[in-house]
Design a protein around this motif. Structure first.
Motif, short mmCIF file in Angstrom:
data_model
loop_
_atom_site.label_atom_id
_atom_site.label_comp_id
_atom_site.label_asym_id
_atom_site.label_seq_id
_atom_site.Cartn_x
_atom_site.Cartn_y
_atom_site.Cartn_z
N THR A 146 -2.99 6.73 2.75
CA THR A 146 -3.53 5.45 2.27
C THR A 146 -4.59 4.93 3.23
O THR A 146 -5.66 4.48 2.81
CB THR A 146 -2.40 4.42 2.12
OG1 THR A 146 -1.51 4.87 1.10
CG2 THR A 146 -2.93 3.05 1.77
N TYR A 147 -4.31 5.02 4.52
CA TYR A 147 -5.28 4.55 5.50
C TYR A 147 -6.56 5.37 5.49
O TYR A 147 -7.64 4.84 5.74
CB TYR A 147 -4.66 4.49 6.90
CG TYR A 147 -3.90 3.23 7.12
CD1 TYR A 147 -4.54 2.00 7.06
CD2 TYR A 147 -2.54 3.24 7.36
CE1 TYR A 147 -3.84 0.82 7.24
CE2 TYR A 147 -1.84 2.07 7.55
CZ TYR A 147 -2.49 0.86 7.49
OH TYR A 147 -1.81 -0.31 7.66
N LEU A 148 -6.46 6.64 5.18
CA LEU A 148 -7.67 7.46 5.07
C LEU A 148 -8.59 6.90 3.98
O LEU A 148 -9.81 6.84 4.15
CB LEU A 148 -7.32 8.91 4.76
CG LEU A 148 -6.62 9.70 5.85
CD1 LEU A 148 -6.41 11.14 5.41
CD2 LEU A 148 -7.41 9.66 7.14
N LEU A 165 0.83 -1.21 0.00
CA LEU A 165 0.00 0.00 0.00
C LEU A 165 0.87 1.26 0.00
O LEU A 165 0.55 2.24 -0.67
CB LEU A 165 -0.94 0.00 1.21
CG LEU A 165 -2.09 -1.00 1.15
CD1 LEU A 165 -2.73 -1.17 2.52
CD2 LEU A 165 -3.13 -0.58 0.10
N ARG A 166 1.95 1.22 0.74
CA ARG A 166 2.85 2.37 0.80
C ARG A 166 3.51 2.59 -0.56
O ARG A 166 3.65 3.72 -1.02
CB ARG A 166 3.92 2.13 1.87
CG ARG A 166 4.82 3.34 2.12
CD ARG A 166 5.88 3.07 3.17
NE ARG A 166 5.31 2.98 4.50
CZ ARG A 166 5.27 1.85 5.23
NH1 ARG A 166 5.73 0.72 4.75
NH2 ARG A 166 4.74 1.86 6.43
N ASP A 176 0.87 -8.17 -5.56
CA ASP A 176 1.98 -7.38 -5.01
C ASP A 176 2.35 -7.86 -3.61
O ASP A 176 3.52 -7.95 -3.27
CB ASP A 176 1.61 -5.90 -4.96
CG ASP A 176 1.39 -5.27 -6.33
OD1 ASP A 176 2.12 -5.65 -7.27
OD2 ASP A 176 0.49 -4.42 -6.44
N VAL A 177 1.34 -8.15 -2.82
CA VAL A 177 1.58 -8.64 -1.45
C VAL A 177 2.28 -9.99 -1.51
O VAL A 177 3.28 -10.21 -0.82
CB VAL A 177 0.24 -8.75 -0.68
CG1 VAL A 177 0.46 -9.41 0.68
CG2 VAL A 177 -0.41 -7.38 -0.52
N ALA A 178 1.78 -10.88 -2.35
CA ALA A 178 2.38 -12.22 -2.47
C ALA A 178 3.82 -12.13 -2.96
O ALA A 178 4.70 -12.83 -2.46
CB ALA A 178 1.54 -13.07 -3.41
N LYS A 208 -3.77 0.99 -6.59
CA LYS A 208 -2.99 0.09 -7.45
C LYS A 208 -2.44 -1.15 -6.76
O LYS A 208 -2.06 -2.10 -7.42
CB LYS A 208 -1.83 0.88 -8.08
CG LYS A 208 -2.31 1.96 -9.03
CD LYS A 208 -1.14 2.64 -9.70
CE LYS A 208 -1.66 3.70 -10.66
NZ LYS A 208 -0.57 4.40 -11.31
N ALA A 209 -2.36 -1.14 -5.43
CA ALA A 209 -1.82 -2.30 -4.72
C ALA A 209 -2.73 -3.51 -4.91
O ALA A 209 -3.95 -3.40 -4.80
CB ALA A 209 -1.66 -1.99 -3.24
#
Length: 196
Positions: A108-110, A20-21, A32-34, A27-28
């Motif tokens: 991002t958290y917002l 996310l950052r 991407d996480v994997a 777009k995340a």
């Protein structure tokens, strides 16, 4: 890098924060996480049924990080006024630190919070419950005047929103922010005090 068998929820949530950052909430992806973890996206889906579930879990973790410190303040012994002041200043400091130390992730958290209103509602309810504990203790010890506890706790949280609601984050770096907070605190305390 994690292997599929050693993968944990915490690793996935941390990798999601990284994604996310780097890429932003628009777009995340789970891929991407994997990729960050060195596993297949199917491995991530074994823990979280969807991208939405993963984003909600990250949001919930982010909001819950403030709860532990605040929960301990709410239940510890001591004068209610001192505890409530410390609780509010701790909340303000935690939110300000997140906003100023990592503004990209905070933004991002917002976005994520706006997508997960039920998680935000639960977070707010937790905060109100903690304030209510302190107020009830203050009433029982004669420090605070009798008042509808839950409504008063909500009013305290709403009155101090400028110092913890993300919509006001731009003003938290102002050198006068702490003075304004203390002025508001004194006003709140006069309203709560048993001799008011």
């Amino acid at each position: 890098m994690a292997t599929d068998s050693a993968l944990t929820t915490e690793q996935i949530l941390s990798a999601t924060e990284d994604a996310l950052r780097r890429f932003g909430p628009a777009k995340a992806t789970v891929v991407d996480v994997a990729r960050t973890l060195g596993v297949s996206h199917g491995s991530v889906y074994r823990f979280f049924s969807s991208k939405t579930a993963l984003r909600e879990a990250v949001t919930e973790r982010w909001l819950a990080q403030a709860h532990d410190d605040l929960r301990f303040i709410a239940i510890e012994p001591g004068p209610a006024a001192e505890r409530l002041h410390r609780w509010l200043t701790t909340l303000f400091a935690a939110k300000r630190e997140k906003a100023l130390d990592d503004p990209q992730l905070f933004a991002t958290y917002l976005t994520l919070v706006a997508e997960a209103s039920h998680i935000v509602d639960a977070h707010v309810d937790t905060l109100i419950d903690q304030i209510a504990q302190i107020i009830q203790d203050g009433i029982e010890k004669g420090d605070f005047r009798h008042t509808p506890i839950s409504a008063t706790a909500r009013a305290v949280l709403e009155a101090t929103a400028h110092f913890h609601h993300p919509a006001h984050a731009a003003g938290w770096s102002d050198p006068a922010a702490e003075d304004r907070f203390e002025a508001l605190w004194k006003l709140l305390l006069r309203g709560l005090a048993a001799d008011a």
